[in-house]
Write a protein that holds these residues in place. Structure first.
Motif, PDB file in Angstrom:
ATOM      1  N   ARG A  97     -46.080   2.682 -10.871  1.00  0.00           N
ATOM      2  CA  ARG A  97     -47.234   2.390 -10.855  1.00  0.00           C
ATOM      3  C   ARG A  97     -47.044   1.338  -9.818  1.00  0.00           C
ATOM      4  N   GLY A  98     -47.352   1.575  -8.805  1.00  0.00           N
ATOM      5  CA  GLY A  98     -48.283   0.495  -7.850  1.00  0.00           C
ATOM      6  C   GLY A  98     -46.586  -0.084  -7.150  1.00  0.00           C
ATOM      7  N   TYR A  99     -45.912   0.870  -7.093  1.00  0.00           N
ATOM      8  CA  TYR A  99     -44.273   0.349  -6.578  1.00  0.00           C
ATOM      9  C   TYR A  99     -44.142   0.891  -4.917  1.00  0.00           C
ATOM     10  N   ALA A 100     -45.100   1.255  -4.780  1.00  0.00           N
ATOM     11  CA  ALA A 100     -45.706   2.224  -3.513  1.00  0.00           C
ATOM     12  C   ALA A 100     -46.293   2.133  -2.494  1.00  0.00           C
ATOM     13  N   THR A 101     -46.758   0.273  -2.786  1.00  0.00           N
ATOM     14  CA  THR A 101     -48.596   0.412  -1.763  1.00  0.00           C
ATOM     15  C   THR A 101     -48.500   0.271  -0.597  1.00  0.00           C
ATOM     16  N   GLN A 102     -47.055  -0.818  -0.635  1.00  0.00           N
ATOM     17  CA  GLN A 102     -46.826  -0.731   1.306  1.00  0.00           C
ATOM     18  C   GLN A 102     -46.432   0.322   1.051  1.00  0.00           C
ATOM     19  N   SER A 103     -45.369   0.837   0.979  1.00  0.00           N
ATOM     20  CA  SER A 103     -44.495   1.763   1.759  1.00  0.00           C
ATOM     21  C   SER A 103     -45.408   3.539   2.165  1.00  0.00           C
ATOM     22  N   VAL A 104     -46.271   4.043   1.074  1.00  0.00           N
ATOM     23  CA  VAL A 104     -47.060   4.845   1.443  1.00  0.00           C
ATOM     24  C   VAL A 104     -48.133   4.661   2.390  1.00  0.00           C
ATOM     25  N   PRO A 105     -48.733   3.799   2.384  1.00  0.00           N
ATOM     26  CA  PRO A 105     -50.269   3.706   3.411  1.00  0.00           C
ATOM     27  C   PRO A 105     -49.668   3.460   5.180  1.00  0.00           C
ATOM     28  N   GLU A 106     -48.117   3.047   4.841  1.00  0.00           N
ATOM     29  CA  GLU A 106     -47.663   2.870   6.260  1.00  0.00           C
ATOM     30  C   GLU A 106     -47.723   3.735   6.733  1.00  0.00           C
ATOM     31  N   HIS A 107     -46.814   5.161   5.719  1.00  0.00           N
ATOM     32  CA  HIS A 107     -46.710   6.328   6.481  1.00  0.00           C
ATOM     33  C   HIS A 107     -47.547   6.599   6.911  1.00  0.00           C
ATOM     34  N   VAL A 108     -48.836   6.785   5.996  1.00  0.00           N
ATOM     35  CA  VAL A 108     -50.281   7.529   6.395  1.00  0.00           C
ATOM     36  C   VAL A 108     -50.806   7.142   7.588  1.00  0.00           C
ATOM     37  N   LEU A 109     -50.344   5.621   7.864  1.00  0.00           N
ATOM     38  CA  LEU A 109     -51.389   5.527   9.092  1.00  0.00           C
ATOM     39  C   LEU A 109     -50.226   6.066  10.489  1.00  0.00           C
ATOM     40  N   ALA A 110     -48.240   5.847   9.944  1.00  0.00           N
ATOM     41  CA  ALA A 110     -48.108   6.279  11.176  1.00  0.00           C
ATOM     42  C   ALA A 110     -48.302   8.052  11.488  1.00  0.00           C
ATOM     43  N   MET A 111     -48.480   9.067  10.257  1.00  0.00           N
ATOM     44  CA  MET A 111     -49.054   9.254  10.704  1.00  0.00           C
ATOM     45  C   MET A 111     -50.409   9.833  11.210  1.00  0.00           C
ATOM     46  N   ILE A 112     -51.055   8.990  11.541  1.00  0.00           N
ATOM     47  CA  ILE A 112     -51.725   8.756  11.558  1.00  0.00           C
ATOM     48  C   ILE A 112     -52.138   8.702  13.330  1.00  0.00           C
ATOM     49  N   PHE A 113     -51.494   7.855  13.550  1.00  0.00           N
ATOM     50  CA  PHE A 113     -51.420   7.055  15.452  1.00  0.00           C
ATOM     51  C   PHE A 113     -50.722   8.334  15.861  1.00  0.00           C
ATOM     52  N   ALA A 114     -49.479   9.098  14.783  1.00  0.00           N
ATOM     53  CA  ALA A 114     -48.714  10.334  15.768  1.00  0.00           C
ATOM     54  C   ALA A 114     -50.289  11.505  15.972  1.00  0.00           C
ATOM     55  N   LEU A 115     -50.689  11.115  14.966  1.00  0.00           N
ATOM     56  CA  LEU A 115     -51.807  12.464  15.266  1.00  0.00           C
ATOM     57  C   LEU A 115     -52.666  12.358  16.138  1.00  0.00           C
ATOM     58  N   LYS A 116     -52.966  11.787  16.164  1.00  0.00           N
ATOM     59  CA  LYS A 116     -54.420  11.175  17.083  1.00  0.00           C
ATOM     60  C   LYS A 116     -54.403  11.221  18.393  1.00  0.00           C
ATOM     61  N   ARG A 117     -52.473  10.576  19.018  1.00  0.00           N
ATOM     62  CA  ARG A 117     -52.045   9.959  19.997  1.00  0.00           C
ATOM     63  C   ARG A 117     -51.581  11.419  20.856  1.00  0.00           C
ATOM     64  N   ASN A 118     -51.687  12.546  19.918  1.00  0.00           N
ATOM     65  CA  ASN A 118     -50.801  13.891  19.710  1.00  0.00           C
ATOM     66  C   ASN A 118     -49.358  13.717  19.876  1.00  0.00           C
ATOM     67  N   LEU A 119     -48.864  12.174  19.666  1.00  0.00           N
ATOM     68  CA  LEU A 119     -46.895  11.937  20.017  1.00  0.00           C
ATOM     69  C   LEU A 119     -46.184  13.515  20.093  1.00  0.00           C
ATOM     70  N   ALA A 295     -39.126   0.109  -1.680  1.00  0.00           N
ATOM     71  CA  ALA A 295     -40.413   0.603  -2.435  1.00  0.00           C
ATOM     72  C   ALA A 295     -39.641   1.440  -3.550  1.00  0.00           C
ATOM     73  N   ILE A 296     -38.704   2.159  -3.413  1.00  0.00           N
ATOM     74  CA  ILE A 296     -37.507   2.718  -4.393  1.00  0.00           C
ATOM     75  C   ILE A 296     -36.797   2.035  -4.711  1.00  0.00           C
ATOM     76  N   GLN A 297     -36.781   0.689  -4.790  1.00  0.00           N
ATOM     77  CA  GLN A 297     -36.244  -0.621  -6.193  1.00  0.00           C
ATOM     78  C   GLN A 297     -36.780  -1.373  -6.754  1.00  0.00           C
ATOM     79  N   ASN A 298     -38.200  -1.415  -6.026  1.00  0.00           N
ATOM     80  CA  ASN A 298     -39.398  -1.450  -7.093  1.00  0.00           C
ATOM     81  C   ASN A 298     -39.241  -0.037  -7.934  1.00  0.00           C
ATOM     82  N   LEU A 299     -39.312   1.047  -7.715  1.00  0.00           N
ATOM     83  CA  LEU A 299     -39.374   2.076  -8.848  1.00  0.00           C
ATOM     84  C   LEU A 299     -38.204   1.742  -9.879  1.00  0.00           C
ATOM     85  N   ALA A 300     -37.028   1.713  -9.290  1.00  0.00           N
ATOM     86  CA  ALA A 300     -35.045   1.835 -10.326  1.00  0.00           C
ATOM     87  C   ALA A 300     -36.356   0.194 -11.238  1.00  0.00           C
TER      88      ALA A 300
END
Length: 320
Positions: A97-119, A295-300
């Motif tokens: 639990r709680g290991y990817a609270t930086q990684s997942v949100p950044e990935h989600v925001l990256a996808m949002i930016f890419a799709l909103k701007r149609n990259l 995040a993966i190091q946190n998981l391990a």
């Protein structure tokens, strides 16, 4: 005294560049990069503790493993383990639990930016020579919209949902949280599931996969969203009806989708998303939103801590 035997069924889910900490007690360790369904029982015959990320441990398998005392899941989701059977057989289960609270949100925001701007659409246009043929210094073939000021609807208000909300607010998005689907009363700080779909410019899913949430987003839900809206799924593949999503993208029911998780993984050409990955408004990644090195190091680290706590008689990150 016999040393406890620990078996890691899918060690390859943690990259070799990540350090797996040493357990603070004597033990026997066996690991396999991958384990096919037919190999599970044989590999766990002597196991006291099993580590699994995605290998399925159902009732039929668990019934054949009388020595098994603990299942350490190397992930947050535990839909691959029969929890009721573990309770019945007295097998402890832990998750991460709680290991990817930086990684997942950044990935989600990256996808949002890419799709909103149609990259992806613009990249494809250049690759096809469209910009070059039109001889304009700029070339507008896809709509571009700002992220700031748009509304993000979040389904799932756990650690990942909350962390995504915080990051989204930092770039100027308005954030809404959905009440559980079908609930008549909304908790404070939540709006109804249906209202969230209608109001959001982007909908992102961060809830577990179970019988209640399977195909949480289907044809009806997609039809109730804005035609300019975007769906992001970095939760679990089964949360979204994949065929319905592809149809919605093709027919302009919604504007775009970013998908990191699939109903069956790894997905192949029989999957409707993979078969339509050429669509300019569909962005796919192979279940890596969680996977920054930190995040993966946190998981391990948490994985090993969970096992150590169990051996010491402490309950830590227990599902069962």
């Amino acid at each position: 005294m016999t040393l406890p035997t620990i078996v890691f069924l899918d060690r390859a889910t943690i990259p070799t560049r990540i350090d797996l900490p040493h357990l603070p007690f004597d033990h026997q360790w066996r690991e396999y990069d991958l384990t096919a369904p037919g190999e599970v029982v044989d590999r766990l015959q002597q196991a006291d503790i099993v580590i699994t990320n995605k290998v399925v441990l159902d009732r039929a398998i668990l019934m054949q493993l009388p020595n098994l005392k603990m299942i350490a899941i190397a992930a947050t989701g535990f839909n691959n383990v029969d929890i009721e059977a573990c309770q019945e057989f007295g097998i402890a289960v832990t998750n991460i639990r709680g290991y990817a609270t930086q990684s997942v949100p950044e990935h989600v925001l990256a996808m949002i930016f890419a799709l909103k701007r149609n990259l992806k659409g613009y990249h494809n246009d250049i690759a096809a020579g469209e910009w070059q043929r039109h001889k304009q210094f700029c070339f507008f073939t896809h709509p571009i919209s700002d992220v700031a000021g748009s509304t993000l609807g979040i389904i799932g208000s756990g650690a990942l949902g909350q962390a995504t909300a915080q990051l989204a607010k930092s770039v100027g998005m308005n954030v809404l949280f959905a009440e559980r689907k079908g609930q008549r009363q909304c908790r404070q700080g939540y709006i109804s599931f249906e209202r969230l779909l209608a109001m959001s410019d982007v909908v992102t899913l961060h809830c577990p996969l179970n019988d209640e949430t399977r195909h949480l987003i289907g044809r009806h839900e997609l039809a109730s969203m804005k035609s300019s809206s975007i769906v992001i799924n970095a939760g679990r593949g089964g949360l979204v009806d994949e065929e319905a999503l592809v149809d919605a993208l093709k027919h302009g029911t919604i504007r775009g989708a970013g998908i990191d998780v699939f109903t069956d993984e790894p997905a192949d050409e029989s999957n409707s998303l993979i078969a339509n990955m050429h669509l300019p408004n569909l962005l796919l990644t192979p279940h890596v939103a969680w996977g920054s090195d930190s995040a993966i190091q946190n998981l391990a680290n948490i994985l090993i801590d969970n096992i150590g706590a169990f051996i010491e008689g402490r309950e830590h990150n227990r599902v069962v």
